[in-house]
Design a protein around this motif. Structure first.
Motif, PDB file in Angstrom:
ATOM      1  N   LYS A 235      19.476  10.179 -25.402  1.00 54.53           N
ATOM      2  CA  LYS A 235      20.547   9.458 -24.742  1.00 54.53           C
ATOM      3  C   LYS A 235      21.007   8.316 -25.622  1.00 54.53           C
ATOM      4  O   LYS A 235      20.208   7.703 -26.329  1.00 54.53           O
ATOM      5  CB  LYS A 235      20.066   8.920 -23.392  1.00 54.53           C
TER       6      LYS A 235
ATOM      7  N   GLU B 266      29.121  12.075 -28.619  1.00 52.40           N
ATOM      8  CA  GLU B 266      30.306  12.408 -27.833  1.00 52.40           C
ATOM      9  C   GLU B 266      29.983  12.506 -26.347  1.00 52.40           C
ATOM     10  O   GLU B 266      30.751  12.043 -25.503  1.00 52.40           O
ATOM     11  CB  GLU B 266      30.894  13.740 -28.330  1.00 52.40           C
ATOM     12  N   ARG B 267      28.848  13.101 -26.008  1.00 48.72           N
ATOM     13  CA  ARG B 267      28.496  13.320 -24.603  1.00 48.72           C
ATOM     14  C   ARG B 267      27.733  12.157 -23.975  1.00 48.72           C
ATOM     15  O   ARG B 267      27.765  11.972 -22.775  1.00 48.72           O
ATOM     16  CB  ARG B 267      27.654  14.589 -24.468  1.00 48.72           C
TER      17      ARG B 267
ATOM     18  N   THR C 100      27.206  15.629 -31.392  1.00 48.98           N
ATOM     19  CA  THR C 100      27.393  16.046 -29.997  1.00 48.98           C
ATOM     20  C   THR C 100      26.844  15.007 -29.036  1.00 48.98           C
ATOM     21  O   THR C 100      27.447  14.707 -27.999  1.00 48.98           O
ATOM     22  CB  THR C 100      26.685  17.395 -29.753  1.00 48.98           C
TER      23      THR C 100
ATOM     24  N   GLU D 250      24.496  11.918 -23.695  1.00 52.25           N
ATOM     25  CA  GLU D 250      23.125  12.352 -23.486  1.00 52.25           C
ATOM     26  C   GLU D 250      23.034  13.847 -23.734  1.00 52.25           C
ATOM     27  O   GLU D 250      24.030  14.579 -23.622  1.00 52.25           O
ATOM     28  CB  GLU D 250      22.625  12.006 -22.093  1.00 52.25           C
ATOM     29  N   LEU D 251      21.819  14.298 -24.068  1.00 47.99           N
ATOM     30  CA  LEU D 251      21.644  15.698 -24.445  1.00 47.99           C
ATOM     31  C   LEU D 251      20.172  16.069 -24.286  1.00 47.99           C
ATOM     32  O   LEU D 251      19.278  15.276 -24.605  1.00 47.99           O
ATOM     33  CB  LEU D 251      22.084  15.907 -25.898  1.00 47.99           C
TER      34      LEU D 251
END
Length: 812
Positions: free
Chosen positions: A430, A405-406, A402, A408-409
């Motif tokens: 990140k 794909e994004r 995830t 950062e989280l």
């Protein structure tokens, strides 16, 4: 056309057949001639031959007429339905004699209405003179011309047409004029569109050239062009400027570039150039080049070659850019990276760099090692799943996916140290580019304290929700954002009905407007307001709330919401009303009792004063007279009757008795108070007391304002008590007594410069002080005892003077 041609072919095919028939007829006649050689037979033969020929000619004529009629019909069809407009004009006045459908359509009028009209009326006004001149010229034999004319607007539109002239018969004077009309509107539209497209293309080309020129100038790059066959090249002035040369200095591409390359960079540049020319690999390289002043400067050289049909490079062009600042920035960046590493290690939170492909740590900071109890080498052999709590370890691969794909989280997790201690953490991760490779940087913050705070907040939220008091939170627009269960129960509205509504839905109309005005004034000033609100429930029943409303501020002091805590005081108000009624009744009883007690106390004081007056008179009249009589008797006795020295002692004793009697009489009822009035008696009391206590005093009584006997006696008694306290306890050296009118009151003050009431040892409830206050209250006044700011004690008595402001003093 195919049908008419076939008929013509049929007609022409009959000629050989006629010859055959004739030959056959002649053969038959020859036989008949053989049978009958007479002349009559010969004539008959000729007549028969002519008859056969006439019959055949008649048949041919009929077939030719049929073909002609068919051709005429086809011509009419072609004339009427031709896409080009045809008109036939009279030669003298240009009247329309014939017109096909296309011409009628172009002219915008029915064909039946065209016949007999002058064609010039359909020509646009600006072209009519030119038409007349052309019409006259066309009247001459051999003149033919094709011109463009504009037709007058018909049916709301104006068109351009091409007009062709031709004469039907050049040998007759009244020959008709044939005119063809061709609509040029579409061609004009296409030509206009083509012209617009061409103009747009030219403009875009010029804009493109201008953009290219601006881009080249804006890029601040040097241009070069190299002919690989001849070795000749072009170097732009900017190229020379980058190396410190003037634009007019002669310099070749080879001399200005290859010869000036830094020796350490030359091999790699030549290898890249060869790879580009031979293998067509990209040519883009950073290198150092020597400038005119002998110093080296970093440049970026990039270019593109052009190959011929044999695959041989024939020319190459490109740019060079000054990248010295970028290189310096890269050096600075390297230094910053070192600083970053130092800062990375200095971060108080655990920080990790994670390889995305292997899910392993590639760098950890000191805090990570200290928190988890592992050495740096141990952590670098591990990954996130190795230090996660078991309930979170299985989700690590999904988190990494995830995150990639994004980009950062932020999420919460729990990590386990080497000794098994589980720590809740918030991870801020990140994806960053490290040395040209994407990696994950994750910072894990210990949120154990926050979790504890959140637990406390949940308890607080539960307490707020379960509070018996109504709690409401609104935004700055007074829109309800939160209500607790008590508010829902009290108002009868559901939570869904209340959220987003304005608290005014509870208004009953009985709350004083001043309450709302003071509420919003307080909130506008950013301060708390409290007061009572008379509200109405959903079912219409009314209730009373005691509300405390305060602004909610953020850390920066900005107000974002309002908090209201409301208590339903309907029952309390009912009880308070009952208590108030009972209290009023009790107060009335107490006031009546107080009046009775005051009247009784006044009567008692008056009785006491009367008794004192009586006793003073009896003591003065009886005991004083007795002592006086004894002294007179003693004076009349012969001195020889007394033992030696006794006469003086007896006389002194009698004087003391008389003085004591006078003192007792004065204390019981000062004679000056009755004889000379309040001011004189007070002055005598003050000065005599000052002499006794070795003090100085001042007496300033307003003689213009008189008081009645009861008030004078009360003030005198209060002055006696105050002066006694000054002599006994104050340790003063001076006191002042004043009395004057202040409005409708008489203000009487006694002040000293002693140690003050707090230091005298006297209590507020001591008999003397209580007696002073009660005496003032009994005559409707007020007595206050306080400390002076500069030291000492101040006794202030305020008595009402009455409507006229004064009372005459009379003896009791």
């Amino acid at each position: 056309m195919d049908e008419s041609n076939s008929k013509i072919m049929k007609r022409t095919d009959k000629k050989p057949h006629d010859l055959i028939l004739r030959a056959a007829a002649e053969t038959q006649l020859a036989k008949a001639r053989e049978l009958d050689a007479q002349v009559s037979q010969g004539l008959l033969h000729e007549l028969q031959v002519h008859q056969i020929e006439l019959e055949m000619q008649n048949e041919n004529l009929q077939e030719a007429q049929a073909a002609l009629e068919e051709s005429r019909d086809r011509y009419v069809d072609l004339y009427d339905f031709a896409p080009v407009g045809y008109l036939t004009l009279s030669p003298l006045d240009g009247l329309i004699v014939k017109a096909n459908l296309a011409a009628a359509t172009l002219l915008g009028i029915d064909r039946s209405q065209l016949i007999g009209r002058r064609f010039v009326t359909f020509i646009a006004g600006e072209d009519r003179d030119r038409w007349h001149r052309q019409f006259v010229r066309d009247g001459q034999p051999g003149v033919k011309e094709s011109l463009e004319f504009g037709l007058a607007a018909q049916a709301g539109r104006a068109i351009s047409v091409q007009v062709n002239f031709q004469r039907n018969d050049a040998d007759t004077v009244d020959r008709e004029i044939g005119v063809t009309l061709t609509d040029l509107s579409e061609r004009k539209r296409v030509e206009a569109a083509a012209a617009t497209a061409a103009a747009t293309a030219v403009r875009q080309l010029r804009e493109s050239e201008a953009r290219l020129e601006r881009a080249i100038k804006g890029a601040n790059d040097g241009l070069w062009d190299w002919n690989l066959a001849t070795g000749e090249g072009y170097i732009s002035p900017r190229w020379k400027e980058l190396l410190g040369y003037r634009g007019d200095e002669p310099i070749t591409a080879r001399e200005s570039f290859f010869a000036q390359i830094h020796p350490e960079d030359a091999p790699s540049l030549l290898n890249m150039l060869q790879a580009h020319l031979m293998d067509r690999k990209p040519y883009n390289i950073d290198t150092r080049i020597r400038c005119k002043d002998g110093k080296y400067r970093w440049i970026n050289s990039r270019g593109q070659a052009i190959w011929d049909e044999r695959g041989l490079p024939v020319t190459m062009a490109g740019f060079i850019s000054d990248i010295s600042e970028r290189k310096q920035a890269e050096i600075a960046l390297t230094e910053e990276m070192e600083k970053f590493r130092s800062l990375f290690d200095a971060i108080s939170d655990a920080a990790f760099f994670i390889d995305i492909e292997t899910s392993r740590y590639i760098h950890v900071n000191r805090a990570a090692c200290e928190r988890h109890g592992y050495s740096e080498e141990e952590l670098l052999s591990m990954g996130p799943q190795d230090i996660c709590a078991p309930e979170f370890a299985a989700g690590v691969p999904g988190r990494i996916k995830t995150l990639t794909e994004r980009g950062e989280l932020v999420f919460e997790s729990a990590q386990v140290s080497k000794d098994g201690v589980v720590v809740p953490v918030e991870i801020n991760a990140k994806v960053v580019n490290l040395m040209g490779k994407p990696v994950i940087v994750a910072i894990a913050r210990n949120i154990a304290a926050r979790k504890e705070t959140e637990a406390q907040m949940r308890k607080l939220a539960q307490a707020v929700e379960q509070s018996p008091e109504c709690i409401v939170i609104t935004n700055m627009d007074a829109e309800i954002e939160y209500v607790n269960e008590a508010f829902v129960s009290t108002t009868g509205y559901s939570r869904e009905e209340l959220i987003g509504a304005n608290p005014r839905i509870l208004r009953s109309g009985k709350t004083p407007p001043a309450n709302y005005a003071s509420l919003w004034e307080a909130l506008t000033l950013g301060i708390q307001w409290q007061g009572e609100l008379f509200n109405r429930r959903k079912d219409g029943t009314e209730f009373i709330e005691f509300a405390r409303i305060a602004p909610i501020r953020q850390a920066d002091g900005k107000i974002t919401h309002y908090l209201a805590i409301k208590e339903n005081i309907t029952e309390r108000k009912r009880i308070e009303t009952q208590l108030a009624e009972r209290d009023n009744d009790l107060r009335m009883v107490m006031e009546e009792s107080h009046h009775r007690l005051a009247a009784f106390a006044g009567e008692q004081i008056r009785s006491i004063e009367a008794e004192r007056l009586r006793l003073a008179r009896e003591v003065h009249d009886q005991i004083g007279q007795v002592f006086t009589a004894i002294k007179l008797i003693a004076n009349s006795i012969s001195r020889e009757a007394f033992p030696p020295g006794q006469e003086a002692a007896i006389s002194q004793a009698l004087d003391m008795g008389i003085a004591t009697t006078r003192k007792i009489t004065s204390e019981l009822r000062p004679p000056l108070l009755d004889d000379l009035g309040f001011a004189a008696a007070l002055e005598h009391l003050s000065k005599s007391s000052a002499r006794i206590g070795n003090l100085s005093c001042e007496v300033d009584i307003d003689a213009q304002t008189s008081i009645n006997a009861s008030q004078g006696l009360t003030l005198f008694r209060i002055a006696q008590e105050a002066i006694t306290n000054i002599l006994r306890h104050a340790g003063a050296t001076h006191f002042v007594i004043t009395g004057r009118k202040d409005g409708v009151h008489y203000v009487f003050c006694i002040e000293d410069d002693g140690c003050g009431i707090a230091s005298t040892g006297l209590r507020e409830d001591s008999m003397g002080l209580v007696n002073m206050r009660e005496r003032a209250l009994l005559i409707g006044g007020r007595c206050e005892i306080s400390a002076r700011p500069q030291g000492g004690t101040l006794v202030t008595v305020s008595l009402p003077l009455g409507d006229n402001g004064s009372y005459e003093y009379t003896a009791a």
